[in-house]
Scaffold this active site. Structure first.
Site, PDB file in Angstrom:
ATOM      1  N   HIS A 139      12.814  -7.690  19.511  1.00 21.54           N
ATOM      2  CA  HIS A 139      12.940  -9.150  19.430  1.00 21.54           C
ATOM      3  C   HIS A 139      11.785  -9.865  20.134  1.00 21.54           C
ATOM      4  CE1 HIS A 139      14.887 -12.618  18.152  1.00 21.54           C
ATOM      5  NE2 HIS A 139      16.014 -12.596  18.853  1.00 21.54           N
TER       6      HIS A 139
ATOM      7  N   ASP B 188      11.320 -12.190  15.155  1.00 21.45           N
ATOM      8  CA  ASP B 188      12.449 -13.108  15.356  1.00 21.45           C
ATOM      9  C   ASP B 188      13.564 -12.795  14.363  1.00 21.45           C
ATOM     10  OD1 ASP B 188      11.638 -14.213  12.926  1.00 21.45           O
ATOM     11  OD2 ASP B 188      10.558 -15.857  13.874  1.00 21.45           O
TER      12      ASP B 188
END
Length: 507
Positions: A478, A482
């Site tokens: 992450h 995204d």
């Protein structure tokens, strides 16, 4: 006085952390004996002693961060290191004796050396000897197997003859180009072998005469729990030391304690001996490295997983319609992996951050796809890499996957076969997994998980129908990917598998 400094750590690596000191000030050290271990963000580096002597000072303690060429410790040479010198000389004499013994009458002796282990690999562990001293061997017959951090390496006999000496026992760590054993040919070899084969028995007699030998810790514990005296157990380990299995054999044979130790706890006569029913097996270097790297991935990356499901109707229809012609023309079976690989390559071009990696404060985007295909083997999980898979045809992908799978099962994978991957596919469905969330294979930023195909009721056009469905997942970092990018990637894979014509039209 000789300084011990931080060695070169690799391209773009400027510092490391002192993880473990194997020696303390005042200890004697031999040349090339391991002093300490350093950890970087990519590799673990062992620091050997540059000279024989006494470790006089440790400058960088455990836990400290040091730069390249920083001072780690100091070693005093000369008389201070005199204890190390005799040991080295004694070892040299042993090696010389082992190498010269077969020359008495046989004429020729051949050293068995550690083969090339691969770039940046400096040592290995002797995992298994397939032959014992005194056995005859044919040229190219497998003698032993070595394990490195990444691959297993088989060592063949360089010549035909008799194995007259084993210099590196199972479990020992050997450096690149070290001597493993000695082979002798001719009549003299046969005569030399029995003499050396009896050496362990003589060594055992010496032990019983009072030589101080340290038994295995697990054996000590088992003897204490069973109330067995050390003299009541016959040791089969190196130098006659007692191993855990020796204690188990003594208990199974009905051996009673000659003099129970004070530490032994009172036991009910019918109480089961849990220690005797346990088995302690040292992790292979491959498993140790895999465990460390997976934990590093969890500690370093911000791993998140998103899921979707794929209707495999169209892919299965194409496969059933063309698999016979496909195999006849290309000589390889059509599987599902080529469809998933093609779909991932298309999705990676649309969402390039999934095919990227973080390097410090930079992001490196890969304009190519080197696909890792996770595979389970008897020795552990391996991830062979298929290079430039985005330029390959369905047949080329299936052939490459088949070849890599065979090499993995046979333990023939090399370092080059398992480095450089940019994205990975893990198929847990072959083992029956219904849903999976695989861990990243660092430094990669994404890994696709496949589960098993299962018929499920689905609503299609307002009607309930039975369809072959598969859950798929994307575990991703992450920090660089995204949520939108991850979900979009998985949706694109789903769309291309549910309508494979999109693969042909690059849609």
């Amino acid at each position: 006085m000789t300084d011990v400094r931080v060695p070169t750590l690799g391209e773009s690596v400027t510092e490391a952390t002192v993880a473990t000191w194997f020696k303390k000030p005042g200890d004697t050290v031999a040349v090339d004996e391991m002093l300490c271990e350093l950890e970087t963000d990519k590799v673990t580096v062992e620091v050997p002693s540059p000279v024989a002597g006494t470790l006089s000072e440790i400058v960088a303690a455990e836990g400290e961060t040091v730069g390249v060429d920083a001072l780690l410790a100091s070693i005093s040479e000369g008389d201070a290191g005199s204890d190390a010198a005799p040991k080295a000389k004694e070892a040299a004499k042993d090696d010389e004796a082992a190498s010269q013994a077969p020359r008495n009458e046989s004429g020729a002796s051949v050293d068995v050396m550690v083969p090339t282990l691969g770039e940046s690999v400096t040592e290995a562990t002797v995992s298994t000897w397939f032959k014992k001293v005194g056995d005859t061997v044919a040229q190219d017959e497998m003698l032993c197997e070595l394990e490195t951090d990444k691959v297993s390496v088989e060592v063949p006999a360089p010549a035909a003859g008799t194995l007259t000496g084993i210099l590196a026992e199972e479990g020992s760590t050997v450096e690149a180009s070290a001597k493993l054993a000695v082979i002798s040919s001719g009549a003299g070899a046969t005569a030399a072998a029995p003499a050396q084969a009896t050496a362990p028995a003589a060594s055992g007699a010496e032990i019983s005469g009072g030589k101080d030998v340290e038994d295995a810790p697990s054996a000590k514990k088992a003897m204490a729990e069973a109330g067995l005296n050390r003299d009541a157990v016959t040791g089969t380990g190196r130098d006659g030391r007692v191993m855990k299995e020796d204690v188990a054999k003594a208990i199974a044979a009905g051996t009673t304690a000659a003099a129970p130790t004070a530490a032994a706890k009172p036991r009910a006569p019918s109480a089961p001996d849990d220690a005797a029913r346990e088995e302690r097996v040292k992790m292979t270097r491959l498993k140790q490295t895999m465990a460390r790297r997976l934990k590093e991935a969890q500690n370093t990356a911000a791993i998140l997983t998103t899921f979707n499901e794929v209707d495999m109707t169209e892919v299965m229809a194409i496969r059933n319609a063309y698999k016979a012609d496909f195999e006849k023309k290309h000589g390889v079976r059509m599987g599902f992996m080529s469809f998933f690989t093609k779909a991932c390559c298309h999705a990676l071009k649309e969402i390039p951050e999934v095919n990227a990696e973080i390097d410090g404060t930079d992001v490196i985007y890969k304009n190519y796809v080197h696909m890792g295909v996770a595979a389970g083997t008897p020795t552990g999980l391996v991830v062979p890499v298929i290079r430039d898979v985005d330029t390959m045809s369905f047949a080329g992908i299936e052939k490459a996957i088949g070849d890599m799978g065979k090499k993995a099962r046979d333990g023939k994978l090399t370092m080059a076969d398992m480095t450089g991957g940019t994205f990975t596919i893990s198929n847990g469905g072959v083992y029956g997994s219904l849903m999976t969330a695989p861990i990243l294979n660092p430094p990669q930023s994404g890994i696709l998980g496949m589960a098993k195909i299962q018929d499920r009721p689905m609503v299609v056009g307002g009607e309930i129908v039975i369809r072959p469905m598969m859950y798929i997942s994307l575990s991703y970092d992450h920090r660089i990917i995204d949520g939108k990018g991850a979900v979009t990637f998985l949706v694109r894979v789903k769309e291309m598998l549910e309508d494979p014509r999109r693969l042909l039209m690059d849609l």
